[in-house]
Scaffold this motif. Structure first.
Motif, PDB file in Angstrom:
ATOM      1  N   LYS A 152     -18.296  42.321 -18.390  1.00 25.03           N
ATOM      2  CA  LYS A 152     -18.102  42.500 -16.868  1.00 25.03           C
ATOM      3  C   LYS A 152     -17.087  41.766 -16.377  1.00 25.03           C
ATOM      4  N   ASP A 153     -15.908  42.114 -15.549  1.00 23.38           N
ATOM      5  CA  ASP A 153     -14.908  41.368 -14.957  1.00 23.38           C
ATOM      6  C   ASP A 153     -13.768  41.017 -15.927  1.00 23.38           C
ATOM      7  N   PHE A 154     -14.016  41.407 -17.024  1.00 21.70           N
ATOM      8  CA  PHE A 154     -13.072  41.098 -18.115  1.00 21.70           C
ATOM      9  C   PHE A 154     -11.926  42.222 -18.029  1.00 21.70           C
ATOM     10  N   SER A 155     -10.691  41.944 -17.758  1.00 25.00           N
ATOM     11  CA  SER A 155      -9.698  42.750 -17.326  1.00 25.00           C
ATOM     12  C   SER A 155      -8.618  42.838 -18.226  1.00 25.00           C
ATOM     13  N   VAL A 156      -7.734  43.586 -18.016  1.00 29.32           N
ATOM     14  CA  VAL A 156      -6.360  43.762 -18.755  1.00 29.32           C
ATOM     15  C   VAL A 156      -5.799  42.348 -18.640  1.00 29.32           C
ATOM     16  N   GLY A 157      -5.911  41.681 -17.537  1.00 28.50           N
ATOM     17  CA  GLY A 157      -5.027  40.347 -17.391  1.00 28.50           C
ATOM     18  C   GLY A 157      -5.653  39.343 -18.453  1.00 28.50           C
ATOM     19  N   HIS A 158      -7.062  39.478 -18.170  1.00 29.02           N
ATOM     20  CA  HIS A 158      -7.756  38.395 -19.411  1.00 29.02           C
ATOM     21  C   HIS A 158      -7.232  38.742 -20.737  1.00 29.02           C
ATOM     22  N   PHE A 159      -7.287  40.040 -21.130  1.00 27.32           N
ATOM     23  CA  PHE A 159      -6.992  40.576 -22.363  1.00 27.32           C
ATOM     24  C   PHE A 159      -5.614  40.105 -22.869  1.00 27.32           C
ATOM     25  N   LEU A 160      -4.707  40.194 -22.029  1.00 27.37           N
ATOM     26  CA  LEU A 160      -3.305  39.831 -22.092  1.00 27.37           C
ATOM     27  C   LEU A 160      -3.096  38.488 -22.416  1.00 27.37           C
ATOM     28  N   LYS A 161      -3.846  37.371 -21.811  1.00 27.22           N
ATOM     29  CA  LYS A 161      -3.967  36.145 -21.937  1.00 27.22           C
ATOM     30  C   LYS A 161      -4.750  35.571 -22.973  1.00 27.22           C
ATOM     31  N   THR A 162      -5.387  36.309 -23.821  1.00 28.83           N
ATOM     32  CA  THR A 162      -6.045  36.004 -24.922  1.00 28.83           C
ATOM     33  C   THR A 162      -5.122  35.769 -26.124  1.00 28.83           C
ATOM     34  N   GLN A 196     -10.377  48.727 -27.553  1.00 26.11           N
ATOM     35  CA  GLN A 196      -9.542  47.808 -28.041  1.00 26.11           C
ATOM     36  C   GLN A 196     -10.096  46.521 -28.513  1.00 26.11           C
ATOM     37  N   ILE A 197     -10.871  46.097 -27.816  1.00 25.00           N
ATOM     38  CA  ILE A 197     -11.838  44.858 -28.296  1.00 25.00           C
ATOM     39  C   ILE A 197     -12.220  44.987 -29.798  1.00 25.00           C
ATOM     40  N   ILE A 198     -13.101  46.254 -29.783  1.00 31.74           N
ATOM     41  CA  ILE A 198     -13.698  46.646 -31.227  1.00 31.74           C
ATOM     42  C   ILE A 198     -12.679  46.641 -32.331  1.00 31.74           C
ATOM     43  N   ALA A 199     -11.486  47.259 -31.849  1.00 34.61           N
ATOM     44  CA  ALA A 199     -10.272  47.397 -32.893  1.00 34.61           C
ATOM     45  C   ALA A 199      -9.857  46.039 -33.322  1.00 34.61           C
ATOM     46  N   LEU A 200      -9.781  45.285 -32.635  1.00 32.37           N
ATOM     47  CA  LEU A 200      -9.543  43.829 -32.762  1.00 32.37           C
ATOM     48  C   LEU A 200     -10.365  43.178 -33.827  1.00 32.37           C
ATOM     49  N   PHE A 201     -11.749  43.248 -33.470  1.00 32.35           N
ATOM     50  CA  PHE A 201     -12.846  42.472 -34.021  1.00 32.35           C
ATOM     51  C   PHE A 201     -12.723  43.152 -35.683  1.00 32.35           C
ATOM     52  N   LYS A 202     -12.359  44.444 -35.627  1.00 32.99           N
ATOM     53  CA  LYS A 202     -12.375  45.044 -37.184  1.00 32.99           C
ATOM     54  C   LYS A 202     -11.416  44.255 -38.079  1.00 32.99           C
ATOM     55  N   HIS A 203     -10.542  43.728 -37.641  1.00 32.52           N
ATOM     56  CA  HIS A 203      -9.315  42.792 -38.209  1.00 32.52           C
ATOM     57  C   HIS A 203     -10.027  41.436 -38.641  1.00 32.52           C
ATOM     58  N   PHE A 204     -10.794  41.109 -37.657  1.00 33.20           N
ATOM     59  CA  PHE A 204     -11.452  39.669 -37.779  1.00 33.20           C
ATOM     60  C   PHE A 204     -12.622  39.384 -38.532  1.00 33.20           C
ATOM     61  N   LEU A 205     -13.481  40.591 -38.861  1.00 28.11           N
ATOM     62  CA  LEU A 205     -14.761  40.567 -39.147  1.00 28.11           C
ATOM     63  C   LEU A 205     -15.086  41.040 -40.553  1.00 28.11           C
ATOM     64  N   LYS A 206     -15.944  40.426 -41.075  1.00 30.17           N
ATOM     65  CA  LYS A 206     -16.420  41.163 -42.649  1.00 30.17           C
ATOM     66  C   LYS A 206     -17.185  42.391 -42.180  1.00 30.17           C
ATOM     67  N   VAL A 207     -16.879  43.507 -43.283  1.00 31.91           N
ATOM     68  CA  VAL A 207     -17.717  44.771 -42.886  1.00 31.91           C
ATOM     69  C   VAL A 207     -18.986  44.774 -42.389  1.00 31.91           C
ATOM     70  N   LYS A 208     -19.768  43.795 -43.213  1.00 35.23           N
ATOM     71  CA  LYS A 208     -21.288  44.042 -42.636  1.00 35.23           C
ATOM     72  C   LYS A 208     -21.571  43.409 -41.427  1.00 35.23           C
ATOM     73  N   LEU A 209     -20.827  42.203 -40.932  1.00 32.82           N
ATOM     74  CA  LEU A 209     -20.809  41.843 -39.644  1.00 32.82           C
ATOM     75  C   LEU A 209     -20.314  42.842 -38.432  1.00 32.82           C
ATOM     76  N   TYR A 210     -19.216  43.413 -38.922  1.00 29.86           N
ATOM     77  CA  TYR A 210     -18.366  44.374 -37.945  1.00 29.86           C
ATOM     78  C   TYR A 210     -19.372  45.637 -37.744  1.00 29.86           C
ATOM     79  N   GLN A 211     -20.234  46.025 -38.805  1.00 26.39           N
ATOM     80  CA  GLN A 211     -21.240  46.845 -38.524  1.00 26.39           C
ATOM     81  C   GLN A 211     -22.343  46.690 -37.779  1.00 26.39           C
ATOM     82  N   LYS A 212     -22.404  45.342 -37.207  1.00 26.24           N
ATOM     83  CA  LYS A 212     -23.464  45.062 -36.655  1.00 26.24           C
ATOM     84  C   LYS A 212     -23.116  44.775 -34.965  1.00 26.24           C
ATOM     85  N   ILE A 213     -21.932  45.355 -34.818  1.00 21.63           N
ATOM     86  CA  ILE A 213     -21.640  45.254 -33.146  1.00 21.63           C
ATOM     87  C   ILE A 213     -22.375  46.286 -32.624  1.00 21.63           C
ATOM     88  N   GLN A 214     -22.890  46.213 -31.441  1.00 22.90           N
ATOM     89  CA  GLN A 214     -23.454  47.314 -30.758  1.00 22.90           C
ATOM     90  C   GLN A 214     -22.779  46.973 -29.275  1.00 22.90           C
TER      91      GLN A 214
END
Length: 279
Positions: A152-162, A196-214
């Protein structure tokens, strides 16, 4: 150091599979590794728990952990008290007071101030490490950790500053060197940026952990299928105080135990003393 870690005796009581002989063996090994800092028994117990009691694996994790921390001081050196006060007024990065039925701690991340100009990604990541490090030294290892990220309140601006290179480093440490075991990631109040956030997580996380994203959309109750209300703040329909109050309590704990970080930041690797090739 004036700050006292949780006693080794209390940590042994948390898991009967931990053996003093294993700790002693690793302490002997540490003496043959001049590049590594002095490591407390309680820290070794946490690494042994993380490695499922495999001593060789624990040694590798210890080396990886302190090497990573030394090389990434930009996000792993403690924030000053003034900066801590500022960042905790903008972002709640807090370990909830209650655990899940499985004994997992819940680490909640939530914006308290939606203004992009006040958001500092590096400071937020450092705050997270400070909160987790202090907790593990106060209480010892945990059965696992669940990340609860409120979008909540996490915007495109926050995304670009990450800084996603830093985020990659953080998840690399969490999965390969840090003493905590991540058991799940829950994204609540999902926004249009969630894909977009989940797509980024896919590059950071191991498969088993990525599959635990809800993913949990706004005003839904699906998060209760995974986390009881006793582990959630009032904004998420839980029994705990508001995220702002929890953030204030977390800040007080950090400041009351700030001397811990003077010692903790001193646990660095000296590459000039590493045997063989540099890591």
């Amino acid at each position: 150091m004036p700050f006292k870690c949780v006693s080794a005796d209390k940590v042994y009581q948390k898991d009967p599979n931990l053996k003093k002989q294993d700790v002693e063996e690793i302490q002997k090994w540490l003496k043959t590794q001049p590049h590594l800092p002095k490591v407390e028994d309680t820290q070794i117990l946490t690494f042994l728990h993380k490695s499922h009691y495999e001593k060789e694996a624990a040694k590798k994790i210890i080396d990886n952990y302190f090497t990573f921390r030394t090389r990434h001081l930009n996000i792993l050196r403690a924030l000053t008290p003034d900066v801590l006060k500022t960042v905790t007024s903008v972002t709640c990065f807090n370990i909830m007071p209650n655990k899940t039925p499985e004994g997992y701690i819940v680490l909640m991340v939530k914006l308290l101030d939606s203004r992009v100009s006040n958001f500092n990604n590096t400071h937020v990541l450092t705050l997270g490490f400070m909160v987790a490090a202090l907790h593990y030294h106060q209480y010892g290892f945990e059965n696992g950790m669940v990340l609860l990220i409120d979008l909540k309140d996490f915007s495109v601006g926050h995304f670009l500053k990450t800084d996603f290179s830093l985020l990659r480093c953080v998840f690399g440490l969490l999965q390969n060197g840090a003493p905590m075991k991540i058991k799940g990631i829950h994204l609540v109040n999902a926004t249009t940026l969630t894909k977009q956030i989940i797509a980024l997580f896919k590059h950071f996380l191991k498969v088993k952990l990525y599959q635990k994203i809800q993913v949990h959309v706004p005003n839904s109750t699906t998060v209760y299928e995974f986390l009881p209300k006793e582990c959630l703040c009032e904004e998420h329909g839980g029994c705990l105080p508001s995220s702002r109050i929890l953030s204030e309590e977390s800040l007080k704990n950090l400041l009351d135990n700030y001397e811990f970080f003077s010692w903790y930041d001193g646990q660095k690797v000296d590459e000039t003393k590493r045997k063989g090739n540099d890591k």
